[in-house]
Design an enzyme around this catalytic site. Sequence first.
Site, PDB file in Angstrom:
ATOM      1  N   ARG A  98       0.585  -1.269  -0.147  1.00 17.46           N
ATOM      2  CA  ARG A  98       0.304  -0.271   0.117  1.00 17.46           C
ATOM      3  C   ARG A  98       1.018   1.115   0.011  1.00 17.46           C
ATOM      4  NH1 ARG A  98      -4.780   1.038   4.153  1.00 17.46           N
ATOM      5  NH2 ARG A  98      -2.878  -0.095   5.590  1.00 17.46           N
ATOM      6  N   ARG A 119       2.612   4.370   5.372  1.00 19.82           N
ATOM      7  CA  ARG A 119       1.127   5.057   6.106  1.00 19.82           C
ATOM      8  C   ARG A 119       2.226   4.494   8.032  1.00 19.82           C
ATOM      9  NH1 ARG A 119      -4.619   3.680   6.478  1.00 19.82           N
ATOM     10  NH2 ARG A 119      -4.393   2.963   8.368  1.00 19.82           N
TER      11      ARG A 119
HETATM   12  P1  AP5 Z   1      -7.539  -0.461   1.621  1.00 22.57           P
HETATM   13  O1  AP5 Z   1      -8.677   0.095   0.830  1.00 22.57           O
HETATM   14  O2  AP5 Z   1      -6.279   0.810   2.166  1.00 22.57           O
HETATM   15  O3  AP5 Z   1      -7.787  -1.000   3.095  1.00 22.57           O
HETATM   16  P2  AP5 Z   1      -8.661  -0.973   4.175  1.00 22.57           P
HETATM   17  O4  AP5 Z   1      -9.031  -1.916   5.361  1.00 22.57           O
HETATM   18  O5  AP5 Z   1      -9.264   0.510   4.769  1.00 22.57           O
HETATM   19  O6  AP5 Z   1      -7.277  -0.169   5.291  1.00 22.57           O
HETATM   20  P3  AP5 Z   1      -6.721   0.440   6.939  1.00 22.57           P
HETATM   21  O7  AP5 Z   1      -5.446   0.286   6.950  1.00 22.57           O
HETATM   22  O8  AP5 Z   1      -7.385   1.353   6.473  1.00 22.57           O
HETATM   23  O9  AP5 Z   1      -7.625   0.027   7.478  1.00 22.57           O
HETATM   24  P4  AP5 Z   1      -7.651   0.137   8.866  1.00 22.57           P
HETATM   25  O10 AP5 Z   1      -8.632   0.030  10.197  1.00 22.57           O
HETATM   26  O11 AP5 Z   1      -6.470  -0.440   9.970  1.00 22.57           O
HETATM   27  O12 AP5 Z   1      -6.928   1.603   8.792  1.00 22.57           O
HETATM   28  P5  AP5 Z   1      -7.383   3.342   9.548  1.00 22.57           P
HETATM   29  O13 AP5 Z   1      -6.896   4.501   8.682  1.00 22.57           O
HETATM   30  O14 AP5 Z   1      -9.203   2.673  10.109  1.00 22.57           O
HETATM   31  O15 AP5 Z   1      -6.523  -1.596   1.404  1.00 22.57           O
HETATM   32  C1  AP5 Z   1      -4.880  -1.478   1.670  1.00 22.57           C
HETATM   33  C2  AP5 Z   1      -4.134  -2.332   0.427  1.00 22.57           C
HETATM   34  O16 AP5 Z   1      -4.849  -2.895  -0.506  1.00 22.57           O
HETATM   35  C3  AP5 Z   1      -4.314  -0.766  -0.513  1.00 22.57           C
HETATM   36  O17 AP5 Z   1      -2.510  -0.927  -1.273  1.00 22.57           O
HETATM   37  C4  AP5 Z   1      -5.070  -1.039  -1.634  1.00 22.57           C
HETATM   38  O18 AP5 Z   1      -4.631  -1.073  -3.360  1.00 22.57           O
HETATM   39  C5  AP5 Z   1      -5.124  -2.457  -1.650  1.00 22.57           C
HETATM   40  N1  AP5 Z   1      -6.248  -2.758  -1.917  1.00 22.57           N
HETATM   41  C6  AP5 Z   1      -7.397  -2.963  -2.435  1.00 22.57           C
HETATM   42  N2  AP5 Z   1      -8.700  -4.246  -2.408  1.00 22.57           N
HETATM   43  C7  AP5 Z   1      -7.903  -4.376  -3.449  1.00 22.57           C
HETATM   44  C8  AP5 Z   1      -7.874  -5.660  -4.013  1.00 22.57           C
HETATM   45  N3  AP5 Z   1      -9.243  -6.221  -4.382  1.00 22.57           N
HETATM   46  N4  AP5 Z   1      -7.392  -5.975  -4.409  1.00 22.57           N
HETATM   47  C9  AP5 Z   1      -6.017  -5.983  -4.342  1.00 22.57           C
HETATM   48  N5  AP5 Z   1      -5.243  -4.771  -3.797  1.00 22.57           N
HETATM   49  C10 AP5 Z   1      -6.288  -4.255  -3.416  1.00 22.57           C
HETATM   50  O19 AP5 Z   1      -7.134   3.022  11.219  1.00 22.57           O
HETATM   51  C11 AP5 Z   1      -6.334   3.253  11.771  1.00 22.57           C
HETATM   52  C12 AP5 Z   1      -6.070   3.055  12.880  1.00 22.57           C
HETATM   53  O20 AP5 Z   1      -6.519   4.244  13.226  1.00 22.57           O
HETATM   54  C13 AP5 Z   1      -6.418   2.330  13.598  1.00 22.57           C
HETATM   55  O21 AP5 Z   1      -5.087   1.234  14.346  1.00 22.57           O
HETATM   56  C14 AP5 Z   1      -6.910   3.248  15.053  1.00 22.57           C
HETATM   57  O22 AP5 Z   1      -5.114   3.099  15.981  1.00 22.57           O
HETATM   58  C15 AP5 Z   1      -6.721   4.485  14.704  1.00 22.57           C
HETATM   59  N6  AP5 Z   1      -8.081   4.564  15.167  1.00 22.57           N
HETATM   60  C16 AP5 Z   1      -9.294   5.322  13.326  1.00 22.57           C
HETATM   61  N7  AP5 Z   1     -10.784   4.420  13.690  1.00 22.57           N
HETATM   62  C17 AP5 Z   1     -10.599   4.323  15.073  1.00 22.57           C
HETATM   63  C18 AP5 Z   1     -12.337   4.251  15.931  1.00 22.57           C
HETATM   64  N8  AP5 Z   1     -13.060   4.067  15.430  1.00 22.57           N
HETATM   65  N9  AP5 Z   1     -12.076   3.439  17.469  1.00 22.57           N
HETATM   66  C19 AP5 Z   1     -10.402   3.648  17.584  1.00 22.57           C
HETATM   67  N10 AP5 Z   1      -8.967   3.854  17.077  1.00 22.57           N
HETATM   68  C20 AP5 Z   1      -9.795   4.282  15.735  1.00 22.57           C
END
Ligand code: AP5
Length: 258
Positions: free
Chosen positions: A155, A188
């Site tokens: 990613r 990231r």
């Molecule tokens: P991508 O679309 O980026 O995946 P994602 O599911 O959005 O992954 P994230 O890492 O953003 O999820 P996350 O839940 O860990 O992070 P968040 O930002 O919410 O895809 C990943 C990769 O695969 C990309 O390169 C893409 O191009 C590729 N890809 C996608 N689909 C594909 C396919 N079909 N085939 C091939 N390749 C593909 O949270 C981050 C942090 O914030 C958390 O850890 C926490 O500390 C905090 N946080 C956020 N929200 C909260 C909450 N509600 N409560 C508490 N803490 C929180």
Amino acid sequence: MHPNRDGWFSDGNVPCDPVPPLSKRPLRMVLMGPPGVGKGTQATRICKSFRTCHLATGDLFRNAQCEGPATPAMKAALAAMQQGRLVPDDVVIEMVRERSGCLKCQGGCLLDGFPRTVRQAEALDQMLDEFGAHLDAVIAFEMAIEAIVARLGGRRTCRSCRAVFHETSNPPATPGICDQCGGNLVRREDDTPEAIRTRMEVYDHESRPLMEYYDAGGRLLRVTADGSPQEVFNRTIGCLSSFLVPSDAQRAPNHVAR
Ligand code: AP5
């Protein structure tokens, strides 16, 4: 034009420009699934199709990181995020509550990464209830962990507009440069092996009760996230169309993949 997220990135009082088009019945949906399963990738496509706003709590925290001096609560939140732990419920709920204008938006919204705990889910239900709304669907993406780790490894995210790319499955036209805004693509901070492991463990621990919560309310839609982004999108829209009542499905005639 796709609605922007000005209100979401500020305190919720800044109106979006353009204002999202008025929808007869704005859809409010949640995307859940393990880190890296493709929530952000699908959110972009779903929002383009339904013309709703993509509201991601992870983006909110990453955006706050780029802004000026952080409050003590935000500093603690950013430290938790860097290590792959969840930000404390109180902080997340307060940040979303401050932006409840976005939840009320006349164009609807797609929440990505919120709620993540039952406590957050209850708080969201209460916020929506306060203005007579409810969640239409909770989409839970599922995939084997090895495939997810491969997605995370490649990613690259735009430092400026947060667009998401992948080195092999969705590469930018020019390596290291965002196709959409010309910004720099970076890895990231929480995509280190240790932080990924912690995020997976946290998800395993928190997701089961959350899924049970939404399943019990008849709002959960499980979708397999294997396949190309377009295949996953087609599958999601197919499931959503049969899940939503007919008047909702008619809102976006381009939902069915050709
Ligand atoms: P991508 O679309 O980026 O995946 P994602 O599911 O959005 O992954 P994230 O890492 O953003 O999820 P996350 O839940 O860990 O992070 P968040 O930002 O919410 O895809 C990943 C990769 O695969 C990309 O390169 C893409 O191009 C590729 N890809 C996608 N689909 C594909 C396919 N079909 N085939 C091939 N390749 C593909 O949270 C981050 C942090 O914030 C958390 O850890 C926490 O500390 C905090 N946080 C956020 N929200 C909260 C909450 N509600 N409560 C508490 N803490 C929180």
